[in-house]
Design an enzyme around this catalytic site. Structure first.
Site, PDB file in Angstrom:
ATOM      1  N   PHE A   4      -3.884  -1.001  -0.313  1.00  0.00           N
ATOM      2  CA  PHE A   4      -4.729   0.008  -0.946  1.00  0.00           C
ATOM      3  C   PHE A   4      -4.708  -0.051  -2.473  1.00  0.00           C
ATOM      4  CE2 PHE A   4      -4.273   1.696   3.320  1.00  0.00           C
ATOM      5  CZ  PHE A   4      -5.579   2.081   3.594  1.00  0.00           C
ATOM      6  N   GLU A   5      -3.683  -0.648  -3.045  1.00  0.00           N
ATOM      7  CA  GLU A   5      -3.647  -0.775  -4.497  1.00  0.00           C
ATOM      8  C   GLU A   5      -4.549  -1.906  -4.983  1.00  0.00           C
ATOM      9  OE1 GLU A   5      -2.182   1.181  -6.781  1.00  0.00           O
ATOM     10  OE2 GLU A   5      -1.575   2.510  -5.135  1.00  0.00           O
ATOM     11  N   GLY A   6      -4.709  -2.942  -4.159  1.00  0.00           N
ATOM     12  CA  GLY A   6      -5.511  -4.095  -4.569  1.00  0.00           C
ATOM     13  C   GLY A   6      -4.708  -5.028  -5.460  1.00  0.00           C
TER      14      GLY A   6
ATOM     15  N   ILE B 182       0.958  -0.184   0.962  1.00  0.00           N
ATOM     16  CA  ILE B 182       0.634   0.177  -0.421  1.00  0.00           C
ATOM     17  C   ILE B 182      -0.134  -0.953  -1.098  1.00  0.00           C
ATOM     18  CG2 ILE B 182       1.621   0.714  -2.684  1.00  0.00           C
ATOM     19  CD1 ILE B 182       3.864   2.189  -1.256  1.00  0.00           C
TER      20      ILE B 182
END
Length: 259
Positions: A114-116, A111
């Site tokens: 992909f969230e950065g 997670i």
């Protein structure tokens, strides 16, 4: 014999007692929380029959949700049961009947990827102050975070793991005892729910199939790739995320659900 029949009838009547709705147009949802899809609404004064109760999203300090005879969940805060506690048995399958497992490190890492990450507080595209791996701040200067800002990536992941609790809880609540998931399969579903919202996942064919006893190894590769659209277009970032979630789910791990 007559006494036994009378006692049984009395017991049945007591379990079927109805309770009035106290709020105006109270939503009954597909799961025990405000993120779930609305199935129907009850008018003030409408009597509902509660089949069981479970934990869910807190509403004005009350985290109990009542499953009605209509098969949906309504916040107990809006039901006049005469008690602030449980008045019915806890729901035995799904519906939050156990504590949600914490996601493993592999799920948190996925997670996070992909969230950065942004170390300092910034304003996101919707105008909300945000920090770390997409944490939406609730207090001035993100005072609720509890870690020094600028955030380190390590503390950012700790904060992310806390933020994932809502997705973990609702994933656990939406699955019944036929849904058997290892920690990585559970984590993949948590990642999906964290990304698209629990209400969307709860009403999906993924959950329907898992709750019928289909294996995640079969369901995920067929269903996850469907969740790659935004604005009517296939988004490459979502394609990569779904592929990563399916890949995570293929890795062996200890049992997570049912708990």
């Amino acid at each position: 014999m007559k006494f036994t029949l009378f006692a049984a009838a009395a017991a049945l009547a007591s379990t079927a007692v109805a309770f009035p709705i106290t709020g105006d147009s109270v939503n009954c949802r597909s799961g025990p929380g405000t993120s779930y899809a609305v199935k129907k609404s009850y008018a003030k004064g409408h009597d509902v029959t509660i089949t069981c109760q479970t934990g869910g999203t807190s509403v004005s300090g009350n985290s109990i949700w009542d499953k009605t005879s209509d098969g949906c969940y309504v916040a107990d805060y809006y039901v006049k049961t005469g008690s602030s506690g449980y008045v019915k048995p806890k729901c035995s399958t799904g519906g939050g009947s156990c504590s949600a497992p914490k996601s493993n490190a592999a799920t948190v890492d996925l997670i996070a990827e992909f969230e950065g990450f942004v170390a300092k507080v910034y304003i996101d595209a919707t105008g909300h102050p945000t920090v770390g791996y997409g944490h939406l701040c609730t207090k001035s200067k993100c005072a609720e975070v509890g870690y020094p800002i600028p955030l380190s990536k390590a503390n950012g992941k700790k904060l992310l793991a806390t933020d994932m609790a809502k997705a973990e809880k609702c994933v656990t609540a939406m699955l019944n005892s036929k849904a058997v998931l290892n920690a990585n399969q559970y984590g993949a579903l948590v990642s999906l729910a964290f990304n698209v919202g629990c209400g969307a996942v709860q009403s999906s064919s993924i959950v329907t199939r898992l709750n019928k006893g289909e294996k995640a190894a079969t369901v995920y590769p067929q269903e996850f790739p469907k969740w790659v659209h935004g604005g009517g277009k296939v988004l490459p970032g979502l394609v990569r995320r779904r592929n990563a979630e399916v890949a995570l789910a293929k890795k062996a791990a200890g049992k997570a659900l049912p708990c």
